[in-house]
Design a protein around this motif. Structure first.
Motif, PDB file in Angstrom:
ATOM      1  N   ARG A   1      39.050 -15.050  24.174  1.00  0.00           N
ATOM      2  CA  ARG A   1      39.581 -14.097  23.204  1.00  0.00           C
ATOM      3  C   ARG A   1      38.916 -12.736  23.291  1.00  0.00           C
ATOM      4  O   ARG A   1      39.545 -11.716  23.036  1.00  0.00           O
ATOM      5  CB  ARG A   1      39.410 -14.647  21.791  1.00  0.00           C
TER       6      ARG A   1
ATOM      7  N   SER B   1      40.463  -9.776  25.127  1.00  0.00           N
ATOM      8  CA  SER B   1      41.555  -8.983  24.542  1.00  0.00           C
ATOM      9  C   SER B   1      41.173  -7.515  24.396  1.00  0.00           C
ATOM     10  O   SER B   1      42.031  -6.640  24.464  1.00  0.00           O
ATOM     11  CB  SER B   1      41.930  -9.503  23.159  1.00  0.00           C
ATOM     12  N   TYR B   2      39.882  -7.253  24.199  1.00  0.00           N
ATOM     13  CA  TYR B   2      39.461  -5.854  24.074  1.00  0.00           C
ATOM     14  C   TYR B   2      39.849  -5.070  25.316  1.00  0.00           C
ATOM     15  O   TYR B   2      40.332  -3.946  25.232  1.00  0.00           O
ATOM     16  CB  TYR B   2      37.940  -5.761  23.893  1.00  0.00           C
TER      17      TYR B   2
ATOM     18  N   LEU C   1      42.162  -5.847  27.466  1.00  0.00           N
ATOM     19  CA  LEU C   1      43.618  -5.775  27.531  1.00  0.00           C
ATOM     20  C   LEU C   1      44.149  -4.612  26.685  1.00  0.00           C
ATOM     21  O   LEU C   1      44.930  -3.786  27.145  1.00  0.00           O
ATOM     22  CB  LEU C   1      44.181  -7.099  27.006  1.00  0.00           C
ATOM     23  N   MET C   2      43.677  -4.533  25.454  1.00  0.00           N
ATOM     24  CA  MET C   2      44.174  -3.484  24.553  1.00  0.00           C
ATOM     25  C   MET C   2      43.653  -2.116  24.976  1.00  0.00           C
ATOM     26  O   MET C   2      44.373  -1.119  24.895  1.00  0.00           O
ATOM     27  CB  MET C   2      43.764  -3.794  23.114  1.00  0.00           C
TER      28      MET C   2
ATOM     29  N   THR D   1      45.621  -0.998  28.266  1.00  0.00           N
ATOM     30  CA  THR D   1      47.008  -0.581  28.064  1.00  0.00           C
ATOM     31  C   THR D   1      47.138   0.491  26.979  1.00  0.00           C
ATOM     32  O   THR D   1      47.991   1.363  27.077  1.00  0.00           O
ATOM     33  CB  THR D   1      47.896  -1.776  27.695  1.00  0.00           C
ATOM     34  N   GLY D   2      46.267   0.427  25.967  1.00  0.00           N
ATOM     35  CA  GLY D   2      46.325   1.442  24.899  1.00  0.00           C
ATOM     36  C   GLY D   2      46.037   2.832  25.433  1.00  0.00           C
ATOM     37  O   GLY D   2      46.534   3.820  24.906  1.00  0.00           O
TER      38      GLY D   2
ATOM     39  N   SER E   1      46.505  -2.438  17.275  1.00  0.00           N
ATOM     40  CA  SER E   1      45.446  -2.898  18.168  1.00  0.00           C
ATOM     41  C   SER E   1      44.127  -3.090  17.419  1.00  0.00           C
ATOM     42  O   SER E   1      43.586  -4.197  17.384  1.00  0.00           O
ATOM     43  CB  SER E   1      45.264  -1.916  19.330  1.00  0.00           C
TER      44      SER E   1
ATOM     45  N   GLY F   1      44.400  -6.479  15.747  1.00  0.00           N
ATOM     46  CA  GLY F   1      43.859  -7.235  16.864  1.00  0.00           C
ATOM     47  C   GLY F   1      42.364  -7.477  16.767  1.00  0.00           C
ATOM     48  O   GLY F   1      41.844  -8.359  17.430  1.00  0.00           O
ATOM     49  N   ILE F   2      41.643  -6.671  15.951  1.00  0.00           N
ATOM     50  CA  ILE F   2      40.187  -6.801  15.908  1.00  0.00           C
ATOM     51  C   ILE F   2      39.655  -6.974  14.478  1.00  0.00           C
ATOM     52  O   ILE F   2      38.977  -7.951  14.174  1.00  0.00           O
ATOM     53  CB  ILE F   2      39.518  -5.583  16.590  1.00  0.00           C
TER      54      ILE F   2
ATOM     55  N   GLY G   1      46.865 -13.321  14.723  1.00  0.00           N
ATOM     56  CA  GLY G   1      45.875 -12.335  15.159  1.00  0.00           C
ATOM     57  C   GLY G   1      45.723 -12.337  16.671  1.00  0.00           C
ATOM     58  O   GLY G   1      45.685 -11.291  17.316  1.00  0.00           O
ATOM     59  N   PHE G   2      45.661 -13.529  17.251  1.00  0.00           N
ATOM     60  CA  PHE G   2      45.580 -13.686  18.702  1.00  0.00           C
ATOM     61  C   PHE G   2      46.797 -13.076  19.377  1.00  0.00           C
ATOM     62  O   PHE G   2      46.693 -12.381  20.385  1.00  0.00           O
ATOM     63  CB  PHE G   2      45.475 -15.179  19.029  1.00  0.00           C
TER      64      PHE G   2
ATOM     65  N   ALA H   1      46.588  -9.297  19.501  1.00  0.00           N
ATOM     66  CA  ALA H   1      45.644  -8.784  20.491  1.00  0.00           C
ATOM     67  C   ALA H   1      46.179  -8.930  21.906  1.00  0.00           C
ATOM     68  O   ALA H   1      45.920  -8.093  22.768  1.00  0.00           O
ATOM     69  CB  ALA H   1      44.308  -9.507  20.360  1.00  0.00           C
ATOM     70  N   ASN H   2      46.931 -10.008  22.176  1.00  0.00           N
ATOM     71  CA  ASN H   2      47.300 -10.293  23.552  1.00  0.00           C
ATOM     72  C   ASN H   2      48.734  -9.958  23.935  1.00  0.00           C
ATOM     73  O   ASN H   2      49.031  -9.836  25.106  1.00  0.00           O
ATOM     74  CB  ASN H   2      47.029 -11.765  23.882  1.00  0.00           C
TER      75      ASN H   2
ATOM     76  N   LEU I   1      50.525  -4.824  22.934  1.00  0.00           N
ATOM     77  CA  LEU I   1      50.991  -4.274  24.210  1.00  0.00           C
ATOM     78  C   LEU I   1      52.464  -3.919  24.150  1.00  0.00           C
ATOM     79  O   LEU I   1      52.894  -2.870  24.633  1.00  0.00           O
ATOM     80  CB  LEU I   1      50.750  -5.276  25.350  1.00  0.00           C
TER      81      LEU I   1
END
Lengths: 202, 87
Positions: A71, A74-75, A77-78, A81-82, B31, B35-36, B53-54, B57-58, B62
């Protein structure tokens, strides 16, 4: 012939083809280098840039990082793409309006400062190194499996070939990416009349 | 050419900044916030079998990023036409 011999022959042939394409369609000017003299429709240009980013760094390293970190990955990933959203909203339109190709060029001109230009350049170099580190490793892994050599040897083979390609084409593009090759070889055939300025971020 | 009409250009710039503020607000919300910051609270819910939440984030963030870029391009094209500064 063994599978390994076939692999070496086919890999060698495809490298030769890429080098030929690179040489035949080599860039002649800065504008050619970055946006193919603006002779390619924006959609094609976007596809080429997109293909450019589908590399070992994003496919292997990012995917590996995320599966390894779970998990927490994910940082990345974001963040990865962010960043495109920030580029598209805060940089893209202004690069385009200024007619500049790179962010350091744009920043230096926009703020009338060579110091700012150098700072942007240093940032760009850091970003590139971060990117390339993942890519080198990914490519090494692929080639080591492929040609039955160590990861370091695989990486060296790949980048030796890359060096040749770059000198043959005098282009910033990486000819292992099909989109780039298509764009390069295509732009000589298309009409240079369409001059829509399409800035590409790097 | 209305490009020299400073007042109009200022209004154009103001609208541009407003769009960016709203869109980057959404960007931050999906995000960083979903996401966090509040990811554990959101995980109490599920979407398609995944904790919410997962998912944010994933995948959710996006997908939202791509939509944001499309919306921005669409809005700015409209704004350029409104102020007659389109290319």
């Amino acid at each position: 012939m063994t599978i390994l011999q076939w692999t070496w022959i086919l890999t060698g042939l495809s490298f030769a083809l890429y080098i030929y394409i690179a040489y035949a369609a080599r860039a002649k000017s800065t504008g050619d280098f970055y946006v193919a003299e603006k002779s390619v429709p924006p959609f094609m240009n976007g596809m080429a840039t997109g293909a450019d980013w589908m590399s070992a760094a994003s496919f292997i390293s990012m995917a590996g990082l995320i599966s390894f970190l779970g998990r927490d990955g994910s940082y990345y990933l974001m963040g990865w793409t962010g960043g495109y959203v920030l580029l598209a909203m805060l940089f893209g339109p202004y690069l385009r309006k200024y007619g500049k190709f790179t962010i350091p060029q744009f920043i230096g001109d926009r703020y009338y400062s060579n110091t700012a230009r150098v700072i942007a350049l240093v940032c760009a170099i850091f970003v590139s190194f971060t990117y390339v580190a993942g890519q080198m490793r990914g490519v090494g892994v692929v080639f080591s499996r492929f040609m039955d050599v160590s990861i370091d040897t695989g990486r060296d083979h790949r980048h030796g070939a890359g060096l040749l390609l770059r000198h043959a084409g005098r282009d910033e593009g990486d000819y292992l990416h099909p989109g780039r090759a298509v764009r390069r070889s295509d732009h000589r055939l298309s009409d240079p009349g369409d001059l829509r300025l399409h800035a590409v971020h790097r | 050419m209305s490009i020299h009409a400073t007042k109009e250009l200022q209004a154009y710039w103001k609208e541009n900044l407003f769009y960016i503020a709203v869109l980057l607000g959404i960007w931050f919300l999906v995000s960083y916030v979903c996401g966090i910051l509040i990811v554990n609270q959101l995980d109490a819910y599920t979407i398609g079998g995944f904790p919410l939440g997962f998912w944010f984030a994933n995948q959710g963030s996006l997908v939202t990023f791509v939509v944001l870029i499309w919306v921005y391009v669409w809005l700015m094209d409209r704004l350029d036409i409104k102020y007659n500064v389109q290319q």
